[in-house]
Design a protein around this motif. Structure first.
Motif, PDB file in Angstrom:
ATOM      1  N   TRP A   1      -8.525  33.758 -79.693  1.00 28.56           N
ATOM      2  CA  TRP A   1      -9.778  33.203 -79.198  1.00 28.56           C
ATOM      3  C   TRP A   1      -9.660  32.870 -77.722  1.00 28.56           C
ATOM      4  O   TRP A   1      -8.573  32.734 -77.184  1.00 28.56           O
ATOM      5  CB  TRP A   1     -10.229  31.982 -80.002  1.00 28.56           C
ATOM      6  N   PHE A   2     -10.823  32.781 -77.083  1.00 28.51           N
ATOM      7  CA  PHE A   2     -10.919  32.567 -75.646  1.00 28.51           C
ATOM      8  C   PHE A   2     -11.755  31.318 -75.385  1.00 28.51           C
ATOM      9  O   PHE A   2     -12.691  31.030 -76.123  1.00 28.51           O
ATOM     10  CB  PHE A   2     -11.596  33.761 -74.966  1.00 28.51           C
ATOM     11  N   ALA A   3     -11.454  30.609 -74.312  1.00 23.35           N
ATOM     12  CA  ALA A   3     -12.256  29.444 -73.949  1.00 23.35           C
ATOM     13  C   ALA A   3     -12.094  29.140 -72.468  1.00 23.35           C
ATOM     14  O   ALA A   3     -11.001  29.249 -71.915  1.00 23.35           O
ATOM     15  CB  ALA A   3     -11.869  28.223 -74.776  1.00 23.35           C
ATOM     16  N   MET A   4     -13.201  28.756 -71.829  1.00 21.88           N
ATOM     17  CA  MET A   4     -13.187  28.252 -70.450  1.00 21.88           C
ATOM     18  C   MET A   4     -13.393  26.746 -70.537  1.00 21.88           C
ATOM     19  O   MET A   4     -14.503  26.278 -70.760  1.00 21.88           O
ATOM     20  CB  MET A   4     -14.311  28.888 -69.631  1.00 21.88           C
ATOM     21  N   ARG A   5     -12.330  25.997 -70.363  1.00 17.61           N
ATOM     22  CA  ARG A   5     -12.389  24.548 -70.555  1.00 17.61           C
ATOM     23  C   ARG A   5     -12.497  23.774 -69.232  1.00 17.61           C
ATOM     24  O   ARG A   5     -12.466  22.543 -69.239  1.00 17.61           O
ATOM     25  CB  ARG A   5     -11.139  24.091 -71.319  1.00 17.61           C
ATOM     26  N   GLU A   6     -12.622  24.488 -68.105  1.00 17.82           N
ATOM     27  CA  GLU A   6     -12.627  23.808 -66.809  1.00 17.82           C
ATOM     28  C   GLU A   6     -13.758  22.799 -66.683  1.00 17.82           C
ATOM     29  O   GLU A   6     -13.568  21.706 -66.133  1.00 17.82           O
ATOM     30  CB  GLU A   6     -12.726  24.842 -65.672  1.00 17.82           C
ATOM     31  N   THR A   7     -14.956  23.160 -67.173  1.00 20.06           N
ATOM     32  CA  THR A   7     -16.103  22.274 -67.013  1.00 20.06           C
ATOM     33  C   THR A   7     -15.891  20.945 -67.727  1.00 20.06           C
ATOM     34  O   THR A   7     -16.331  19.899 -67.251  1.00 20.06           O
ATOM     35  CB  THR A   7     -17.387  22.956 -67.517  1.00 20.06           C
ATOM     36  N   SER A   8     -15.201  20.973 -68.851  1.00 21.99           N
ATOM     37  CA  SER A   8     -14.934  19.733 -69.582  1.00 21.99           C
ATOM     38  C   SER A   8     -14.021  18.803 -68.799  1.00 21.99           C
ATOM     39  O   SER A   8     -13.969  17.593 -69.058  1.00 21.99           O
ATOM     40  CB  SER A   8     -14.314  20.045 -70.945  1.00 21.99           C
ATOM     41  N   LEU A   9     -13.305  19.354 -67.795  1.00 23.22           N
ATOM     42  CA  LEU A   9     -12.441  18.558 -66.931  1.00 23.22           C
ATOM     43  C   LEU A   9     -13.146  18.177 -65.632  1.00 23.22           C
ATOM     44  O   LEU A   9     -12.546  17.575 -64.746  1.00 23.22           O
ATOM     45  CB  LEU A   9     -11.165  19.343 -66.594  1.00 23.22           C
ATOM     46  N   GLY A  10     -14.437  18.557 -65.531  1.00 17.71           N
ATOM     47  CA  GLY A  10     -15.174  18.294 -64.310  1.00 17.71           C
ATOM     48  C   GLY A  10     -14.928  19.316 -63.228  1.00 17.71           C
ATOM     49  O   GLY A  10     -15.188  19.065 -62.045  1.00 17.71           O
ATOM     50  N   LEU A  11     -14.453  20.500 -63.621  1.00 17.71           N
ATOM     51  CA  LEU A  11     -14.128  21.567 -62.677  1.00 17.71           C
ATOM     52  C   LEU A  11     -14.887  22.834 -63.044  1.00 17.71           C
ATOM     53  O   LEU A  11     -15.676  22.849 -63.985  1.00 17.71           O
ATOM     54  CB  LEU A  11     -12.616  21.826 -62.696  1.00 17.71           C
ATOM     55  N   VAL A  12     -14.651  23.902 -62.307  1.00 13.44           N
ATOM     56  CA  VAL A  12     -15.227  25.212 -62.613  1.00 13.44           C
ATOM     57  C   VAL A  12     -14.105  26.241 -62.632  1.00 13.44           C
ATOM     58  O   VAL A  12     -13.044  26.029 -62.032  1.00 13.44           O
ATOM     59  CB  VAL A  12     -16.290  25.635 -61.574  1.00 13.44           C
ATOM     60  N   PRO A  13     -14.299  27.373 -63.292  1.00 14.95           N
ATOM     61  CA  PRO A  13     -13.307  28.456 -63.208  1.00 14.95           C
ATOM     62  C   PRO A  13     -13.238  28.942 -61.759  1.00 14.95           C
ATOM     63  O   PRO A  13     -14.263  29.282 -61.176  1.00 14.95           O
ATOM     64  CB  PRO A  13     -13.871  29.532 -64.143  1.00 14.95           C
ATOM     65  N   ASP A  14     -12.025  28.993 -61.196  1.00 10.13           N
ATOM     66  CA  ASP A  14     -11.914  29.342 -59.771  1.00 10.13           C
ATOM     67  C   ASP A  14     -10.797  30.330 -59.493  1.00 10.13           C
ATOM     68  O   ASP A  14     -10.340  30.451 -58.358  1.00 10.13           O
ATOM     69  CB  ASP A  14     -11.702  28.079 -58.935  1.00 10.13           C
ATOM     70  N   LEU A  15     -10.359  31.052 -60.530  1.00 10.35           N
ATOM     71  CA  LEU A  15      -9.251  31.985 -60.352  1.00 10.35           C
ATOM     72  C   LEU A  15      -9.719  33.435 -60.511  1.00 10.35           C
ATOM     73  O   LEU A  15      -9.007  34.282 -61.032  1.00 10.35           O
ATOM     74  CB  LEU A  15      -8.121  31.654 -61.331  1.00 10.35           C
ATOM     75  N   GLY A  16     -10.926  33.686 -60.048  1.00 13.48           N
ATOM     76  CA  GLY A  16     -11.449  35.049 -60.047  1.00 13.48           C
ATOM     77  C   GLY A  16     -12.099  35.485 -61.337  1.00 13.48           C
ATOM     78  O   GLY A  16     -12.460  36.657 -61.475  1.00 13.48           O
ATOM     79  N   GLY A  17     -12.290  34.562 -62.286  1.00 11.36           N
ATOM     80  CA  GLY A  17     -12.814  34.967 -63.584  1.00 11.36           C
ATOM     81  C   GLY A  17     -14.322  34.995 -63.711  1.00 11.36           C
ATOM     82  O   GLY A  17     -14.851  35.628 -64.624  1.00 11.36           O
ATOM     83  N   THR A  18     -15.054  34.325 -62.810  1.00 12.60           N
ATOM     84  CA  THR A  18     -16.502  34.224 -62.994  1.00 12.60           C
ATOM     85  C   THR A  18     -17.193  35.583 -62.832  1.00 12.60           C
ATOM     86  O   THR A  18     -18.078  35.923 -63.616  1.00 12.60           O
ATOM     87  CB  THR A  18     -17.114  33.206 -62.022  1.00 12.60           C
ATOM     88  N   GLY A  19     -16.792  36.350 -61.817  1.00 13.98           N
ATOM     89  CA  GLY A  19     -17.416  37.662 -61.603  1.00 13.98           C
ATOM     90  C   GLY A  19     -17.219  38.605 -62.770  1.00 13.98           C
ATOM     91  O   GLY A  19     -18.199  39.131 -63.314  1.00 13.98           O
TER      92      GLY A  19
END
Length: 264
Positions: free
Chosen positions: A147-165
């Motif tokens: 399974w996959f998950a983007m948990r950055e927002t729950s930490l008050g952050l955003v994905p910033d390692l090139g994954g958003t595009g």
């Protein structure tokens, strides 16, 4: 069997067998949690893939692909030998932060520039930076229980390692926003259905499924596959005329090679 094993980083194992290179995140006791020094090592690996290697498989040792960033980086004590995020934020301005994050991103974006085709083999889970590393690959194969998950927002952050595009291009803006904003788990079957994962297989058959895909890639002529990766990567952002010109240029070079340079 893989040969020529090297350890360019304490948490990275690289094995090469002819045209196939396997890069293994090798920190199973920490669920392959990632650090800045690992990202630098990954960037160097992406840039130094030899010409004879046509496919790179990225995978994780132990029970998971990667649990993401080692959160000890955000504690006052930090991690010995690694940048301390608390100190970086406290003592550096926005420009220094921008430079630091840009350097971290190279451990992910460099794989798109690597001429070899890159396959992420995901088992267990790929969270945050782990998810983004899977997205940095050209293709993804996952076990049915992954399974996959983007948990950055729950930490008050955003994905910033090139994954958003890549995420938006693969699944669309609305679904990408929902995945990132909620931080929920995306199962392998759901990821496959939405086009995030190319193939899924039972955990016991994951290696077979991955290397079956690798062999299919290797069965195609090498120059065409190398040209195709660059061509399709450019199609994501290029305008129509630029992309048409890229198609013409790639095809012209391939035709000249096929005709033994006879075409003028």
């Amino acid at each position: 069997m893989m040969t020529d094993a090297t350890h360019p980083h304490p948490h990275l194992r690289v094995e090469t067998d002819g045209p196939v290179r396997v890069v293994t995140l090798d920190r199973p006791d920490k669920r392959n949690a990632q650090t800045p020094s690992l990202w630098r090592a990954l960037a160097e690996q992406a840039r130094s893939v030899p010409e004879e290697v046509r496919v790179v498989v990225i995978r994780g040792a132990g029970e998971a692909f990667s649990a993401g960033i080692d959160t000890a980086m955000f504690t006052p004590a930090g991690i010995e030998g690694e940048e301390n995020m608390a100190e970086l934020v406290a003592t550096h301005g926005p420009e220094a932060m921008d430079r630091a994050i840009a350097a971290y991103q190279e451990g992910f974006t460099a794989w798109g520039e690597c001429p070899a085709l890159v396959v992420a083999q995901v088992h267990g889970y790929a969270i945050g930076a782990g998810f983004q590393l899977a997205l940095a690959a050209d293709l993804r194969v996952a076990s049915l229980d992954a399974w996959f998950a983007m948990r950055e927002t729950s930490l008050g952050l955003v994905p910033d390692l090139g994954g958003t595009g890549p995420l938006v291009h693969l699944v669309g803006y609305s679904r990408a926003l929902e995945i990132c904003a909620t931080g929920r788990r995306v199962s392998a079957p759901e990821a496959h259905a939405m086009g995030l994962v190319n193939a899924i297989a039972p955990a016991a058959d994951l290696d077979e499924a991955t290397f079956s895909l690798v062999q299919h890639v290797l069965s195609a002529p090498e120059p065409a596959v190398r040209a195709l990766k660059a061509l399709l990567r450019s199609a994501v952002t290029a305008d129509r005329d630029t992309q048409l010109a890229a198609e013409r240029s790639a095809q012209s070079g391939l035709l000249r090679a096929l005709m033994g340079g006879a075409a003028g």
